[in-house]
Motif scaffolding. Structure first.
Motif, PDB file in Angstrom:
ATOM      1  N   MET A 178      31.270  38.749  41.051  1.00  0.00           N
ATOM      2  CA  MET A 178      32.186  39.874  40.880  1.00  0.00           C
ATOM      3  C   MET A 178      33.015  40.113  42.144  1.00  0.00           C
ATOM      4  O   MET A 178      34.167  40.547  42.056  1.00  0.00           O
ATOM      5  CB  MET A 178      31.433  41.133  40.472  1.00  0.00           C
ATOM      6  N   LEU A 179      32.466  39.806  43.316  1.00  0.00           N
ATOM      7  CA  LEU A 179      33.254  39.862  44.544  1.00  0.00           C
ATOM      8  C   LEU A 179      34.379  38.830  44.479  1.00  0.00           C
ATOM      9  O   LEU A 179      35.519  39.112  44.864  1.00  0.00           O
ATOM     10  CB  LEU A 179      32.371  39.621  45.769  1.00  0.00           C
ATOM     11  N   VAL A 180      34.071  37.659  43.966  1.00  0.00           N
ATOM     12  CA  VAL A 180      35.088  36.619  43.800  1.00  0.00           C
ATOM     13  C   VAL A 180      36.174  37.103  42.846  1.00  0.00           C
ATOM     14  O   VAL A 180      37.370  36.928  43.110  1.00  0.00           O
ATOM     15  CB  VAL A 180      34.454  35.294  43.320  1.00  0.00           C
ATOM     16  N   GLU A 181      35.783  37.742  41.744  1.00  0.00           N
ATOM     17  CA  GLU A 181      36.777  38.278  40.800  1.00  0.00           C
ATOM     18  C   GLU A 181      37.637  39.341  41.478  1.00  0.00           C
ATOM     19  O   GLU A 181      38.850  39.378  41.277  1.00  0.00           O
ATOM     20  CB  GLU A 181      36.102  38.851  39.554  1.00  0.00           C
ATOM     21  N   ALA A 182      37.007  40.227  42.250  1.00  0.00           N
ATOM     22  CA  ALA A 182      37.763  41.276  42.937  1.00  0.00           C
ATOM     23  C   ALA A 182      38.753  40.663  43.930  1.00  0.00           C
ATOM     24  O   ALA A 182      39.901  41.103  44.025  1.00  0.00           O
ATOM     25  CB  ALA A 182      36.809  42.230  43.650  1.00  0.00           C
ATOM     26  N   ALA A 183      38.322  39.663  44.672  1.00  0.00           N
ATOM     27  CA  ALA A 183      39.196  39.009  45.651  1.00  0.00           C
ATOM     28  C   ALA A 183      40.325  38.242  44.979  1.00  0.00           C
ATOM     29  O   ALA A 183      41.419  38.117  45.532  1.00  0.00           O
ATOM     30  CB  ALA A 183      38.382  38.071  46.538  1.00  0.00           C
ATOM     31  N   ASN A 184      40.055  37.748  43.780  1.00  0.00           N
ATOM     32  CA  ASN A 184      41.040  36.944  43.047  1.00  0.00           C
ATOM     33  C   ASN A 184      41.774  37.763  41.997  1.00  0.00           C
ATOM     34  O   ASN A 184      42.076  37.272  40.915  1.00  0.00           O
ATOM     35  CB  ASN A 184      40.344  35.740  42.394  1.00  0.00           C
TER      36      ASN A 184
END
Length: 163
Positions: free
Chosen positions: A20-26
């Motif tokens: 979910m951090l990856v989704e937020a960053a992307n």
């Protein structure tokens, strides 16, 4: 709003929270980075590294079939190693991520509200976050009572009073 279940995030959720951090960053389709690159970024790694520390808390959203679809969590940072959304010691900074197929269905709003309630129950008076300008999530944050407290050339730091 689609029916979802919110449950407390636990230590074993570290991998999903990282997703979910990856989704937020992307958040921007035009500037997506691979998972390994996002998680190795020294500016982003502190949001998930070593999950779950004693003051860490959050929620995971699950579909009715039990699949995790989003998460929102908070961590405390101090002035010597602040996060992007650092406003003061003792003010947790949150991260919110929702799987792309579940966006714009109320999942993020429910997670934000749930985490605000969780933070309030732990005695926190405010929450903070950082959001890139142009990120559609900023409208969600404003609608949930977050206000801009500081800006730089690319992002806004926002905070919400929990009283």
């Amino acid at each position: 709003m689609t029916a979802i279940l919110l449950r407390p995030a636990i230590g074993e959720d570290a991998r999903f929270l990282a997703d979910m951090l990856v989704e937020a960053a992307n958040w921007s389709p035009s500037s997506r980075r691979p998972r390994v690159q996002v998680l190795a970024d020294p500016a982003l790694a502190p949001y998930i590294s070593g999950w779950m520390r004693p003051a860490d808390a959050g929620l995971v959203a699950e579909s009715v079939s039990g699949d995790p679809i989003g998460a929102c969590w908070f961590r405390l940072f101090d002035q010597s190693k602040p996060g992007h959304g650092f406003v003061a010691g003792g003010v947790p900074e949150l991260t919110l991520g929702v799987s792309p197929l579940w966006r714009a269905q109320g999942v993020g709003r429910e997670l934000l509200r749930g985490v605000a309630s969780l933070a309030r129950s732990r005695g926190y008076a405010r929450l903070s976050l950082s959001v890139d300008r142009g990120n559609f999530a900023q409208r969600l944050y404003v609608s949930e009572g977050y206000v801009v407290v500081r800006s730089d050339d690319r992002a806004d730091t926002m905070a919400k009073a929990l009283a």
